[in-house]
Design a protein around this motif. Structure first.
Motif, mmCIF file in Angstrom:
data_model
loop_
_atom_site.group_PDB
_atom_site.id
_atom_site.type_symbol
_atom_site.label_atom_id
_atom_site.label_comp_id
_atom_site.label_asym_id
_atom_site.label_seq_id
_atom_site.Cartn_x
_atom_site.Cartn_y
_atom_site.Cartn_z
ATOM 1 N N VAL A 26 0.857 -1.183 0.000
ATOM 2 C CA VAL A 26 0.000 0.000 0.000
ATOM 3 C C VAL A 26 0.898 1.240 0.000
ATOM 4 C CG1 VAL A 26 -1.618 1.339 1.419
ATOM 5 C CG2 VAL A 26 -1.886 -1.150 1.217
ATOM 6 N N LEU B 169 -8.362 3.541 1.238
ATOM 7 C CA LEU B 169 -7.788 2.661 2.260
ATOM 8 C C LEU B 169 -8.764 2.511 3.431
ATOM 9 C CD1 LEU B 169 -5.479 0.915 3.225
ATOM 10 C CD2 LEU B 169 -4.337 2.974 4.080
ATOM 11 N N ILE C 266 -10.502 -1.069 4.715
ATOM 12 C CA ILE C 266 -10.407 -1.547 6.107
ATOM 13 C C ILE C 266 -11.800 -1.724 6.711
ATOM 14 C CG2 ILE C 266 -9.657 -0.890 8.432
ATOM 15 C CD1 ILE C 266 -7.090 0.251 7.014
ATOM 16 N N TYR D 229 -4.000 -5.876 -1.977
ATOM 17 C CA TYR D 229 -3.003 -5.110 -1.222
ATOM 18 C C TYR D 229 -2.641 -5.799 0.091
ATOM 19 C CZ TYR D 229 -3.815 -1.380 -4.529
ATOM 20 O OH TYR D 229 -3.913 -0.651 -5.696
ATOM 21 N N ILE E 78 -2.903 -5.690 3.357
ATOM 22 C CA ILE E 78 -3.694 -5.166 4.471
ATOM 23 C C ILE E 78 -4.252 -6.369 5.217
ATOM 24 C CG2 ILE E 78 -5.642 -3.717 5.173
ATOM 25 C CD1 ILE E 78 -5.614 -2.588 2.242
ATOM 26 N N ALA F 263 -5.793 -2.970 12.484
ATOM 27 C CA ALA F 263 -5.687 -2.959 11.022
ATOM 28 C C ALA F 263 -4.220 -2.661 10.745
ATOM 29 C CB ALA F 263 -6.578 -1.888 10.415
ATOM 30 N N ILE G 132 -1.070 -2.372 7.856
ATOM 31 C CA ILE G 132 -0.759 -2.153 6.452
ATOM 32 C C ILE G 132 0.701 -2.548 6.210
ATOM 33 C CG2 ILE G 132 -0.882 -0.471 4.558
ATOM 34 C CD1 ILE G 132 -3.494 -0.703 6.324
ATOM 35 N N ILE H 29 -3.115 3.180 9.359
ATOM 36 C CA ILE H 29 -3.861 3.728 8.228
ATOM 37 C C ILE H 29 -3.292 5.061 7.721
ATOM 38 C CG2 ILE H 29 -5.593 4.907 9.632
ATOM 39 C CD1 ILE H 29 -7.697 3.852 7.571
#
Length: 176
Positions: free
Chosen positions: A19, A27, A31, A55, A57, A78, A80, A120
């Motif tokens: 990402v 994004l 999520i 991606y 994630i 979450a 990334i 994020i």
């Protein structure tokens, strides 16, 4: 549009893209949808490729959801572009997977892991995890790297597990 992909969907076999659009509405949408699908299917973790998002994630929530569960703390995250930077110890883990409905297998996992990721907004995060949280992180990070949990089975057990799974999948498709 964002439905759970099941084996042998090709997106589950591919390494996902990193990402680079931190803080974006897209994004945030990814999520939100990931958490929604994870809860809808009663999972504790979900990788983006499991719902067709290409991606790196992952989302997870290890918070107890049943009143009768022991008073243990959970964590909702979450992550990334997560990477495991350290592994230690070994435990046997019995796991299921939303992309392999009905399959439960016992495989070796590291007991402790250190994961580096971004949030994020693109800020660095480091997570020191052990036991259940470490297992969930390893399972989901494997997903975004195109590694299904059945990879940890011996070739014979993997073949038998896949044959049984595919037979059950065909039977379910016929009954619909």
């Amino acid at each position: 549009m964002y439905e759970i992909r099941t084996w042998p969907d090709k997106i589950l076999k591919q390494k996902m893209k990193e990402v680079d659009f931190f803080g974006s509405e897209k994004l945030k949408e990814y999520i939100d949808v990931m958490f929604q699908k994870m809860y809808e299917h009663e999972g504790v973790g979900l990788a983006a490729n499991q719902i067709g998002i290409p991606y790196q994630i992952i989302v997870l929530d290890t918070t107890p959801r049943e009143e009768n569960e022991e008073n243990k703390e959970g964590i909702k995250l979450a992550l990334i572009n997560p990477k495991i930077v350290h592994k230690e110890g070994e435990i046997e883990s019995t796991e299921g997977c939303l992309s392999f409905p009905g399959v439960q297998i016992t495989i070796p996992r590291a007991q402790k892991v250190v994961v580096e990721a971004k949030d994020i907004e693109g800020k660095d995060i480091q997570i020191d995890a052990e036991d259940f949280l470490a297992v969930v992180l390893q399972h989901e990070i494997d997903h975004i790297n195109g590694i299904p949990f059945i990879k940890y089975l011996s070739p014979v057990k993997r073949k038998l597990t896949l044959e049984k799974y595919m037979k059950k999948k065909k039977e379910l498709a016929k009954s619909k």
